[in-house]
Design an enzyme around this catalytic site. Structure first.
Site, short mmCIF file in Angstrom:
data_model
loop_
_atom_site.label_atom_id
_atom_site.label_comp_id
_atom_site.label_asym_id
_atom_site.label_seq_id
_atom_site.Cartn_x
_atom_site.Cartn_y
_atom_site.Cartn_z
N GLU A 1 -3.18 -4.94 -2.76
CA GLU A 1 -3.75 -5.88 -3.73
C GLU A 1 -3.77 -5.27 -5.13
O GLU A 1 -3.35 -5.91 -6.11
CB GLU A 1 -5.20 -6.24 -3.36
CG GLU A 1 -5.35 -6.92 -2.01
CD GLU A 1 -5.58 -5.94 -0.86
OE1 GLU A 1 -4.93 -4.87 -0.85
OE2 GLU A 1 -6.40 -6.27 0.01
N ASN B 1 0.84 -1.20 0.00
CA ASN B 1 0.00 0.00 0.00
C ASN B 1 0.87 1.25 0.00
O ASN B 1 1.93 1.31 0.63
CB ASN B 1 -1.05 -0.01 1.12
CG ASN B 1 -0.49 -0.24 2.51
OD1 ASN B 1 0.53 -0.89 2.69
ND2 ASN B 1 -1.18 0.28 3.51
N ILE B 2 0.42 2.22 -0.77
CA ILE B 2 1.13 3.48 -0.97
C ILE B 2 0.14 4.60 -0.69
O ILE B 2 -0.81 4.80 -1.47
CB ILE B 2 1.69 3.56 -2.41
CG1 ILE B 2 2.65 2.39 -2.67
CG2 ILE B 2 2.39 4.90 -2.63
CD1 ILE B 2 3.12 2.27 -4.12
N GLU B 3 0.36 5.28 0.43
CA GLU B 3 -0.62 6.28 0.87
C GLU B 3 -0.31 7.67 0.32
O GLU B 3 0.70 7.89 -0.35
CB GLU B 3 -0.69 6.27 2.40
CG GLU B 3 -1.13 4.89 2.89
CD GLU B 3 -1.42 4.81 4.37
OE1 GLU B 3 -0.93 5.66 5.15
OE2 GLU B 3 -2.17 3.88 4.76
O1 LIG Z 1 -6.65 -5.23 2.32
C1 LIG Z 1 -6.19 -4.09 2.54
C2 LIG Z 1 -6.70 -3.25 3.53
C3 LIG Z 1 -6.13 -1.99 3.69
N1 LIG Z 1 -5.10 -1.59 2.91
C4 LIG Z 1 -4.45 -0.30 3.12
C5 LIG Z 1 -5.17 0.93 2.68
C6 LIG Z 1 -4.56 1.97 3.59
O2 LIG Z 1 -3.30 2.37 3.07
C7 LIG Z 1 -4.31 1.23 4.87
C8 LIG Z 1 -5.37 1.45 5.93
O3 LIG Z 1 -6.62 1.15 5.44
O4 LIG Z 1 -4.26 -0.14 4.51
C9 LIG Z 1 -4.59 -2.43 1.93
O5 LIG Z 1 -3.62 -2.08 1.25
N2 LIG Z 1 -5.16 -3.63 1.76
ZN LIG Z 2 -8.11 -2.18 -0.96
#
Ligand SMILES: O=c1ccn([C@H]2C[C@H](O)[C@@H](CO)O2)c(=O)[nH]1
Ligand SMILES: [Zn+2]
Length: 135
Positions: free
Chosen positions: A57, A44-46
């Protein structure tokens, strides 16, 4: 193809370490095995504009797809959760479009796992067949 889920999960854990999560501090990793035998990572990349955040995913599937690897064999997703991580609704929709019957392994760091598919994760999911322009 026989899937080494332990290896796929290990790749997802490695990818998780690369997550960019200054806002949630919640790191997620994913790894997708493609038909050629390659494994693509996602994390995940915020973003300061929160809705722009990219999940692990979608990151993994986009990396594979962009490399021309559009036939997916299995996907593993991992996070530091009490049980197997639960993909968000947007990712469920995204996975359902590209690979509704893809074997998906959801896990946590303690390796509690759940085997599922996008179709199971998104019952009655919206698909292109629902669009008016097909009639
Ligand atoms: O299945 C998931 C659930 C959350 N997030 C990320 C989104 C956000 O960056 C952080 C908190 O929701 O987690 C994912 O990448 N996948
Ligand atoms: Zn998601």
């Amino acid at each position: 193809m026989m899937v080494d889920y332990q290896a796929l999960l290990a790749n997802a854990k490695t990818a998780r370490e690369r997550a960019y999560t200054p806002y949630s501090r919640f790191k997620v990793g994913a790894a997708v095995l493609t038909a050629s035998g390659q494994i693509f990572h996602g994390c995940n990349i915020e973003n300061a504009a929160y809705p722009v955040c990219l999940c692990a995913e979608r990151s993994a599937l986009a990396a594979a797809w962009s490399a021309g690897e559009i036939e997916f064999i299995a996907l593993a997703v991992v996070a530091d959760t009490p049980g197997p991580v639960a993909p968000c609704g947007m990712c469920r929709q995204f996975m359902f479009e590209l690979a509704p019957d893809l074997p998906v392994l959801l896990a946590n760091l303690a390796e509690q796992t759940q085997h599922t598919t996008p179709r199971e994760l998104l019952p009655s999911g919206f698909a292109s067949e629902s669009l008016n322009h097909n009639r």
